[in-house]
Design an enzyme around this catalytic site. Structure first.
Site, PDB file in Angstrom:
ATOM      1  CB  SER A 163      -0.015   4.051  53.732  1.00 22.64           C
ATOM      2  OG  SER A 163      -0.613   3.731  54.943  1.00 22.64           O
ATOM      3  CG  ASP A 248      -7.332   0.539  52.819  1.00 20.30           C
ATOM      4  OD1 ASP A 248      -6.525   0.183  53.700  1.00 20.30           O
ATOM      5  OD2 ASP A 248      -6.987   0.956  51.697  1.00 20.30           O
ATOM      6  CG  HIS A 280      -3.137  -0.338  53.635  1.00 22.54           C
ATOM      7  ND1 HIS A 280      -3.767   0.883  53.622  1.00 22.54           N
ATOM      8  CD2 HIS A 280      -1.853  -0.088  54.041  1.00 22.54           C
ATOM      9  CE1 HIS A 280      -2.908   1.818  54.003  1.00 22.54           C
ATOM     10  NE2 HIS A 280      -1.741   1.264  54.252  1.00 22.54           N
TER      11      HIS A 280
END
Ligand SMILES: N[C@@H](CC(=O)c1ccccc1NC=O)C(=O)O
Length: 310
Positions: A163, A248, A280
């Site tokens: 991320s 995602d 995620h």
């Protein structure tokens, strides 16, 4: 319309989104399918904490090693059991939108990778509001220089980020190592569900503690730099694996796909994987498992193998 995402005709899709839609697209916890948003974030911290406790209680490690003078400039090194001078090192940069998360709850992949002979380094950096994006990028650079200097005989340094941490790792594609007096032996990048163009984030609530301006966002956007002025790998064998979870958001998919396409056009050895049926956060939980496809270092076909041992 400008041509941020590849051409004046297409324009950047996020620019046509309402504020609420943009907020939604850039809130990964809203896209989890098996848990509620809050529960997903809680579970993420819990699994990270447990994996870190386990890693610290077993095996050889060096904790809180300073890589710079700043209070927050520390890293943890987890070694495999078999002692060797020439280890591959995997450095992990945690996520949390540059404003949450810590090395002390991010040792997700330590157990499966140290079991396969890889030393794992979990890096802390000063999250916002203490740290700015420029400072975080600088700290990540310093941490890599430190590992290279400390372990000059390493068998390769592999960067992995999740991320916001994937963003920081991807910024290293642009680093000017000669300024730092050492060129790290970078052999691979493993980028997990990252954000590579920061401009849309400026228009979400996540920007409240980042206080990013357009200039800062562009300066810290690997997508923007690589599109404008492609860089070349120092080591032509260096591989980049760009991954995103199936669940995602579409914007996260777009960010990963476009980075991958830009890297390929620039001559990098990049590959792209959409990871089946994971969100995620689940990607990282799976990295704690020995039998997950991404943690199989020596087994073909595997993205880690592509990234680590080829
Ligand atoms: N506020 C975010 C939190 C988040 O994105 C996040 C949390 C933990 C680890 C990584 C994350 N995302 C990117 O850095 C959300 O709604 O999911």
């Amino acid at each position: 319309m400008d041509d941020l995402d590849g051409g004046p005709k297409r324009g950047a899709p996020w620019k046509r989104m309402s504020k609420e839609e943009l907020e939604n697209q850039y809130s990964p916890s809203r896209w989890v399918v098996r848990l509620g948003a809050e529960e997903a974030l809680r579970t993420y911290s819990q699994i990270g904490n447990e994996a870190t406790k386990r890693a610290q209680a077993t095996g050889r490690n060096l904790l809180d090693v300073p890589y710079g003078d700043g209070e927050g400039e520390k890293l943890d090194i987890y070694f495999p059991e078999a002692v060797s001078e020439a280890l591959p090192f995997l450095m992990f940069f945690h996520g949390g939108y540059w404003q949450s998360g810590s090395k002390d709850s991010s040792a997700f992949m330590v157990s499966p990778l140290t079991a396969q002979g890889v030393a794992v380094v979990i890096v802390a950096y000063d999250i916002a509001p203490k740290g700015t994006l420029d400072q975080m990028v600088d700290q990540v650079t310093q941490s890599i220089v430190f590992v290279q200097k400390q372990y000059p005989g390493n068998q390769g340094i592999y960067l992995c980020g999740h991320s916001a941490g994937a963003h920081l790792a991807a910024m290293m594609l642009l680093a000017n190592w000669t300024e730092h007096g050492v060129t790290p032996n970078l052999k691979g990048f493993f980028l997990v569900s990252g954000i590579y163009d920061l401009e849309p984030v400026m228009h979400t609530s996540e920007n409240a503690s980042l206080l990013t301006t357009l200039e800062v966002a562009q300066r810290n956007s690997p997508q923007w730099h690589l599109q404008t002025a492609p860089t070349q790998p120092v080591d032509p064998a260096c591989r980049i694996l760009v991954t995103v979870g199936q669940h995602d958001s579409p914007e996260f998919h777009r960010q990963s796909r476009e980075l991958y396409q830009t890297l390929r056009r620039g001559g990098w050895k990049a590959s792209f994987e959409e990871l089946h049926d994971v969100d995620h956060f689940e990607i990282l939980w799976n990295l704690t498992q020995k039998d997950y496809v991404l943690t199989q270092v020596g087994c073909i076909p595997s993205p880690w193998t592509e990234c680590i041992l080829l």
